[in-house]
Write a protein that holds these residues in place. Structure first.
Motif, PDB file in Angstrom:
ATOM      1  N   ARG A 124       0.837  -1.209   0.000  1.00 47.88           N
ATOM      2  CA  ARG A 124       0.000   0.000   0.000  1.00 47.88           C
ATOM      3  C   ARG A 124       0.866   1.251   0.000  1.00 47.88           C
ATOM      4  N   GLN A 151       1.259   4.141  -3.034  1.00 44.81           N
ATOM      5  CA  GLN A 151       1.022   5.553  -2.720  1.00 44.81           C
ATOM      6  C   GLN A 151       2.061   6.460  -3.371  1.00 44.81           C
ATOM      7  N   GLN A 173      -2.335  -3.392  -8.842  1.00 44.87           N
ATOM      8  CA  GLN A 173      -2.981  -4.300  -7.896  1.00 44.87           C
ATOM      9  C   GLN A 173      -3.164  -5.707  -8.456  1.00 44.87           C
TER      10      GLN A 173
END
Length: 363
Positions: free
Chosen positions: A214, A218, A254
């Motif tokens: 994550r 970012q 993802q």
């Protein structure tokens, strides 16, 4: 279908669906990006300004291109402090890389200051929480390393496997000499292969960590438009990947950014490299992390002048339980914590990363 094929195909599908104009407006212009990167690395005006000195300092390497520093200009000095609002706790929970980056920036200040008529010395705070560049009287001192500051980059690509001449290895070792820091260079294939396997194992551990993934997402900038808006982060084209609209980039990350493909990529990159450089501080504290950053920056700048590319492969440093094994592989018997791992060799030049405006880093 491999990941790169998917990304290129997905981009083509978007063009067909929305037209070339929509595609260009969503990703921005590489030409505009290159103009901004070139302007960032332009030569200082005459007479040079202290802002130019700080601009050179910000071209130092830093984890995820977060630029975690603040510069304060005072009478006869420039202080460099950590900007903890830009830390990366998943990959760097003890702020090790952050303080290494401060050392890299401090070394840029020292080199540029001497070359631009602002001579001085780097002083590290006793608690290691920052560094100071203190101006001192002295003549302007031209330096080949100063010119390399604007050309240095972390080249995340495959190299061409050529060995580095012994004379250049000696120059790299001499440039990186720093009290309290030790450089270990590996050029034998057996040793390099063992470090490669450790890099792959540590990378697998990181990619199995949801917080790490994550945080990494970012800081990825999938296209020049996003990179120019933020002035920071990991621009996809700077690592040889295609540019994509943000929404499509996030979907691709993802679904298709996985340990297997990344491990294969890192294995190829290490196999293509001429050698591995490992920097180790005498002690595990902020002062020695800053020193390690200074030594690493001198190594990277000297490599740049020699036409040698470098790239960080710090996974075995970042995943704590691999540090002892790395230390043993490089002959340190697990006594000290390795600070930095670089691979080096001859390879292509990729797009340069950007930096935020000076106003954003001035305290």
């Amino acid at each position: 279908m491999n990941r790169r094929t998917f990304l290129i195909g997905a981009g083509g599908a978007l063009v067909l669906a929305g037209g070339t104009t929509a595609w260009r407006s969503s990703v921005g212009s590489m030409a505009a990006y290159d103009v901004r990167a070139k302007r960032l690395r332009a030569a200082a005006g005459m007479p040079p300004d202290v802002r130019d000195l700080i601009r050179y300092a910000t071209l130092a390497p830093n984890s995820h291109n977060t630029q975690p520093w603040r510069f304060h200009v005072g009478p006869g000095l420039i202080d460099i402090a950590a900007d903890f609002s830009r830390r990366t706790p998943a990959v760097d929970p003890d702020d090790h890389h952050l303080f290494v980056s401060l050392g890299c920036a401090a070394e840029n200040l020292a080199i540029s200051g001497a070359a631009m008529g602002w001579p001085g010395e780097v002083l590290i705070a006793p608690d290691g929480h920052g560094a100071r560049y203190a101006f001192a009287s002295g003549p302007m001192k031209a330096s080949a390393l100063h010119a390399a500051i604007t050309e240095r980059q972390s080249t995340r690509a495959e190299y061409d496997r050529r060995p580095v001449p012994v004379a250049d290895i000696v120059r790299l070792e001499e440039a990186a000499a720093m009290p309290g820091v030790h450089l270990i260079l590996l050029s034998g294939r057996t040793q390099i292969d063992k470090v490669r396997d450790l890099i792959v194992a540590a990378n697998s551990a990181q990619m199995a960590d949801g917080a790490f993934m994550r945080e990494l997402e970012q800081w990825i900038r999938f296209n020049p438009r996003s990179a120019m808006l933020s002035g920071d982060g990991l621009f996809s084209a700077a690592s040889g990947n295609p540019v994509l609209p943000n929404a499509l980039g996030r979907i691709a990350f993802q679904r298709f950014f996985n340990a297997r493909s990344e491990n294969e990529k890192y294995a190829r990159q290490v196999d293509s490299s001429a050698g591995i450089a490992v920097f180790i501080g005498d002690r595990e504290d902020k002062m020695h992390w800053i020193r390690a950053g200074r030594a690493c920056q001198r190594f990277a700048l000297t490599a740049t002048n020699l036409g040698i590319k470098v790239a960080f492969v710090n996974q075995p440093v970042e995943v704590a339980h691999f540090r002892h094994e790395l230390s043993g592989l490089i002959g340190d018997a697990g006594r000290r914590r390795p600070d930095i791992v670089l691979r080096f060799g001859y390879g292509p030049t990729l797009p340069f990363s950007l930096r935020r405006p000076l106003e954003a880093v001035l305290a």
